[in-house]
Design a protein around this motif. Sequence first.
Motif, PDB file in Angstrom:
ATOM      1  N   ASP A  26      71.689  28.339  -5.498  1.00 49.69           N
ATOM      2  CA  ASP A  26      72.147  26.946  -5.528  1.00 49.69           C
ATOM      3  C   ASP A  26      72.863  26.683  -6.853  1.00 49.69           C
ATOM      4  OD1 ASP A  26      71.199  24.155  -3.894  1.00 49.69           O
ATOM      5  OD2 ASP A  26      71.972  23.903  -5.932  1.00 49.69           O
ATOM      6  N   PRO A  27      74.035  26.036  -6.800  1.00 51.09           N
ATOM      7  CA  PRO A  27      74.796  25.794  -8.036  1.00 51.09           C
ATOM      8  C   PRO A  27      74.126  24.815  -9.001  1.00 51.09           C
ATOM      9  CG  PRO A  27      75.828  24.694  -6.170  1.00 51.09           C
ATOM     10  CD  PRO A  27      74.759  25.555  -5.600  1.00 51.09           C
ATOM     11  N   SER A  28      73.194  24.025  -8.501  1.00 51.80           N
ATOM     12  CA  SER A  28      72.538  23.036  -9.368  1.00 51.80           C
ATOM     13  C   SER A  28      71.273  23.626  -9.987  1.00 51.80           C
ATOM     14  CB  SER A  28      72.182  21.780  -8.576  1.00 51.80           C
ATOM     15  OG  SER A  28      71.406  20.896  -9.378  1.00 51.80           O
ATOM     16  N   SER A  29      71.172  23.574 -11.314  1.00 48.13           N
ATOM     17  CA  SER A  29      69.975  24.084 -11.990  1.00 48.13           C
ATOM     18  C   SER A  29      68.754  23.231 -11.669  1.00 48.13           C
ATOM     19  CB  SER A  29      70.194  24.125 -13.504  1.00 48.13           C
ATOM     20  OG  SER A  29      70.416  22.817 -14.011  1.00 48.13           O
ATOM     21  N   LYS A  30      68.978  21.972 -11.264  1.00 50.50           N
ATOM     22  CA  LYS A  30      67.844  21.106 -10.934  1.00 50.50           C
ATOM     23  C   LYS A  30      67.091  21.612  -9.714  1.00 50.50           C
ATOM     24  CE  LYS A  30      69.847  16.879 -12.894  1.00 50.50           C
ATOM     25  NZ  LYS A  30      70.318  15.496 -12.616  1.00 50.50           N
ATOM     26  N   VAL A  31      67.826  22.181  -8.766  1.00 49.22           N
ATOM     27  CA  VAL A  31      67.193  22.748  -7.571  1.00 49.22           C
ATOM     28  C   VAL A  31      66.352  23.963  -7.963  1.00 49.22           C
ATOM     29  CG1 VAL A  31      67.611  23.858  -5.339  1.00 49.22           C
ATOM     30  CG2 VAL A  31      69.023  21.910  -6.054  1.00 49.22           C
ATOM     31  N   ARG A  32      66.896  24.798  -8.824  1.00 47.08           N
ATOM     32  CA  ARG A  32      66.161  25.980  -9.248  1.00 47.08           C
ATOM     33  C   ARG A  32      64.979  25.599 -10.133  1.00 47.08           C
ATOM     34  NH1 ARG A  32      71.427  27.195 -10.429  1.00 47.08           N
ATOM     35  NH2 ARG A  32      71.040  27.696 -12.614  1.00 47.08           N
ATOM     36  N   GLN A  33      65.120  24.518 -10.889  1.00 49.54           N
ATOM     37  CA  GLN A  33      64.000  24.018 -11.681  1.00 49.54           C
ATOM     38  C   GLN A  33      62.862  23.556 -10.773  1.00 49.54           C
ATOM     39  OE1 GLN A  33      65.776  20.961 -14.120  1.00 49.54           O
ATOM     40  NE2 GLN A  33      65.733  22.236 -15.951  1.00 49.54           N
ATOM     41  N   ALA A  34      63.207  22.888  -9.683  1.00 54.80           N
ATOM     42  CA  ALA A  34      62.195  22.439  -8.731  1.00 54.80           C
ATOM     43  C   ALA A  34      61.445  23.634  -8.140  1.00 54.80           C
ATOM     44  CB  ALA A  34      62.850  21.611  -7.619  1.00 54.80           C
ATOM     45  N   LEU A  35      62.196  24.695  -7.828  1.00 55.95           N
ATOM     46  CA  LEU A  35      61.557  25.925  -7.337  1.00 55.95           C
ATOM     47  C   LEU A  35      60.597  26.492  -8.388  1.00 55.95           C
ATOM     48  CD1 LEU A  35      64.320  28.125  -5.615  1.00 55.95           C
ATOM     49  CD2 LEU A  35      62.353  27.024  -4.545  1.00 55.95           C
ATOM     50  N   ALA A  36      61.071  26.564  -9.617  1.00 57.64           N
ATOM     51  CA  ALA A  36      60.260  27.132 -10.692  1.00 57.64           C
ATOM     52  C   ALA A  36      58.973  26.341 -10.898  1.00 57.64           C
ATOM     53  CB  ALA A  36      61.073  27.164 -11.988  1.00 57.64           C
ATOM     54  N   GLU A  37      59.076  25.021 -10.871  1.00 59.84           N
ATOM     55  CA  GLU A  37      57.895  24.179 -11.077  1.00 59.84           C
ATOM     56  C   GLU A  37      56.874  24.374  -9.965  1.00 59.84           C
ATOM     57  OE1 GLU A  37      56.705  19.515 -11.985  1.00 59.84           O
ATOM     58  OE2 GLU A  37      58.795  20.108 -11.715  1.00 59.84           O
ATOM     59  N   ALA A  38      57.339  24.487  -8.724  1.00 59.88           N
ATOM     60  CA  ALA A  38      56.430  24.620  -7.586  1.00 59.88           C
ATOM     61  C   ALA A  38      55.800  26.012  -7.507  1.00 59.88           C
ATOM     62  CB  ALA A  38      57.174  24.310  -6.296  1.00 59.88           C
ATOM     63  N   LEU A  39      56.531  27.035  -7.942  1.00 62.42           N
ATOM     64  CA  LEU A  39      56.057  28.405  -7.767  1.00 62.42           C
ATOM     65  C   LEU A  39      55.404  29.001  -9.016  1.00 62.42           C
ATOM     66  CD1 LEU A  39      59.176  29.880  -5.884  1.00 62.42           C
ATOM     67  CD2 LEU A  39      57.016  29.145  -4.853  1.00 62.42           C
ATOM     68  N   SER A  40      55.583  28.373 -10.175  1.00 64.36           N
ATOM     69  CA  SER A  40      55.263  29.019 -11.449  1.00 64.36           C
ATOM     70  C   SER A  40      53.794  29.393 -11.624  1.00 64.36           C
ATOM     71  CB  SER A  40      55.700  28.124 -12.617  1.00 64.36           C
ATOM     72  OG  SER A  40      55.006  26.894 -12.570  1.00 64.36           O
ATOM     73  N   MET A  41      52.879  28.639 -11.045  1.00 66.05           N
ATOM     74  CA  MET A  41      51.459  28.902 -11.293  1.00 66.05           C
ATOM     75  C   MET A  41      50.766  29.600 -10.126  1.00 66.05           C
ATOM     76  SD  MET A  41      50.273  25.474 -13.347  1.00 66.05           S
ATOM     77  CE  MET A  41      48.752  26.235 -13.879  1.00 66.05           C
ATOM     78  N   SER A  42      51.498  29.972  -9.104  1.00 64.02           N
ATOM     79  CA  SER A  42      50.884  30.539  -7.899  1.00 64.02           C
ATOM     80  C   SER A  42      50.918  32.070  -7.905  1.00 64.02           C
ATOM     81  CB  SER A  42      51.596  30.017  -6.647  1.00 64.02           C
ATOM     82  OG  SER A  42      51.091  30.644  -5.485  1.00 64.02           O
ATOM     83  N   VAL A  43      49.809  32.656  -7.470  1.00 59.01           N
ATOM     84  CA  VAL A  43      49.772  34.113  -7.303  1.00 59.01           C
ATOM     85  C   VAL A  43      50.354  34.523  -5.956  1.00 59.01           C
ATOM     86  CG1 VAL A  43      47.780  34.423  -8.818  1.00 59.01           C
ATOM     87  CG2 VAL A  43      47.415  33.987  -6.379  1.00 59.01           C
ATOM     88  N   HIS A  44      50.655  33.525  -5.108  1.00 60.33           N
ATOM     89  CA  HIS A  44      51.198  33.803  -3.776  1.00 60.33           C
ATOM     90  C   HIS A  44      52.715  33.649  -3.724  1.00 60.33           C
ATOM     91  CE1 HIS A  44      47.081  33.884  -2.457  1.00 60.33           C
ATOM     92  NE2 HIS A  44      46.895  32.617  -2.778  1.00 60.33           N
ATOM     93  N   ALA A  45      53.324  33.302  -4.855  1.00 60.98           N
ATOM     94  CA  ALA A  45      54.779  33.136  -4.878  1.00 60.98           C
ATOM     95  C   ALA A  45      55.467  34.479  -4.652  1.00 60.98           C
ATOM     96  CB  ALA A  45      55.213  32.549  -6.214  1.00 60.98           C
ATOM     97  N   PRO A  46      56.638  34.492  -3.999  1.00 64.99           N
ATOM     98  CA  PRO A  46      57.380  35.752  -3.788  1.00 64.99           C
ATOM     99  C   PRO A  46      57.804  36.344  -5.137  1.00 64.99           C
ATOM    100  CG  PRO A  46      58.219  33.998  -2.374  1.00 64.99           C
ATOM    101  CD  PRO A  46      57.315  33.345  -3.362  1.00 64.99           C
ATOM    102  N   LEU A  47      57.463  37.598  -5.338  1.00 60.70           N
ATOM    103  CA  LEU A  47      57.704  38.232  -6.635  1.00 60.70           C
ATOM    104  C   LEU A  47      59.187  38.289  -6.978  1.00 60.70           C
ATOM    105  CD1 LEU A  47      56.587  39.640  -9.098  1.00 60.70           C
ATOM    106  CD2 LEU A  47      56.608  41.795  -7.818  1.00 60.70           C
ATOM    107  N   GLN A  48      60.051  38.553  -5.980  1.00 56.50           N
ATOM    108  CA  GLN A  48      61.480  38.668  -6.264  1.00 56.50           C
ATOM    109  C   GLN A  48      62.056  37.327  -6.718  1.00 56.50           C
ATOM    110  OE1 GLN A  48      60.204  38.629  -3.295  1.00 56.50           O
ATOM    111  NE2 GLN A  48      61.465  37.516  -1.809  1.00 56.50           N
ATOM    112  N   ILE A  49      61.493  36.229  -6.213  1.00 62.37           N
ATOM    113  CA  ILE A  49      61.964  34.898  -6.613  1.00 62.37           C
ATOM    114  C   ILE A  49      61.505  34.590  -8.033  1.00 62.37           C
ATOM    115  CG2 ILE A  49      61.812  32.423  -6.105  1.00 62.37           C
ATOM    116  CD1 ILE A  49      61.651  33.127  -3.157  1.00 62.37           C
ATOM    117  N   ILE A  50      60.246  34.931  -8.347  1.00 60.01           N
ATOM    118  CA  ILE A  50      59.721  34.711  -9.699  1.00 60.01           C
ATOM    119  C   ILE A  50      60.538  35.517 -10.712  1.00 60.01           C
ATOM    120  CG2 ILE A  50      57.752  35.174 -11.204  1.00 60.01           C
ATOM    121  CD1 ILE A  50      57.366  32.702  -9.534  1.00 60.01           C
TER     122      ILE A  50
END
Length: 373
Positions: A52-76
């Motif tokens: 996504d061209p907007s960093s805000k969208v990627r920030q939202a992903l990072a915030e939601a996935l950052s503390m989870s052990v179930h997050a997809p590793l390639q995305i992290i």
Amino acid sequence: MVVSHFLKWIDTAKVSERVAAAAALASAYVNREMPFEDRCAAEAALTLLLDDPSSKVRQALAEALSMSVHAPLQIISALAADQPDVAAMVLARSPLLTDADLIDRVASGSTVIQKLVADRAVVSMSLAAALAEVGEAEACVVLLQNYGASIASLSFRRMAERFGHDARVREALVADPRLPSDCRHLLLVKLGEALKASPFVMALMGAARAEKVTRDACVKASLTLIEGTRANEHMALVEHLRLRGDLTASFIIRILAHGKVDFFGAALVVLTGRDEPRVRAQLSAGQDVALTALFRSAGLADATHAIILRALKVWREVANGRRVAGAQEVSWLMLKELGGQAAEGEMAGLVKSIHLEALRENARGHALAIAAA
């Protein structure tokens, strides 16, 4: 079907709508609220959002996935390599990032990235070592202030060597109770060098005078450092002083005059290579002949033996409760061994200076006690 609709809708959605949708989809994924098939589709959709061209969208992903052990590793991994405002939460919080991942980011990242890694809730010794080796000064300060960081003695030493001239790092190092004694001495030397090179000090007293004043101040500070050093660290500090060339006969005479007999024993162990229990036994009850042979084995000049023996005998009596004495009394007795106030020579000058310093220190303490009464 929901994920399929999401993928068709995302191309026309506004940034704010994509941010909300990315956060919702990522939260649903990590909370395992979907059947297996939908989770696979959701993972594909989340991966697509990395572009996504907007960093805000990627920030939202990072915030939601950052503390989870179930997050997809390639995305992290992709988020951790993104621009700093996106990578921040992942680098600071993700449990999926290994030490190897974080060390790579420290080595190639900016100061901001290094500070984020240094401030993680848990920092391993290997990660701390990488930060100490290649991290910027600001990152090292953050690391030292992080109580969740495990820092090896070697890492403390590297930070002291690299940034001992930097007041911020020096202050953070000195404030850390884990700092080894040899590193504290190294910081004293670095501080002395910084003061000596100060334009104000140079203008005030000149290069030669500044050199002498800072050298004397470092020696006095070293005595204070020895007082606060645990016995199990004496050997390391002695070896550090020996390698620097600071373990001189004059320094040994000074520490004995001030009653640092345990440290003197550690110095003899290092200099002679003899067993510690044997050296300790000789210092506590050895005869003059055996002690003289020990001093000679340590490389101490014959001219120093008499005053060292005199000081040892006094401190033995103090330790056994048969005498009350301090540096002032001991240095005076050492001076008498050389011929008293009329004595001349380099050795006599050294002992006189130690005695005069002890006199001044005692007088200062007495005056302060009177003022406080």
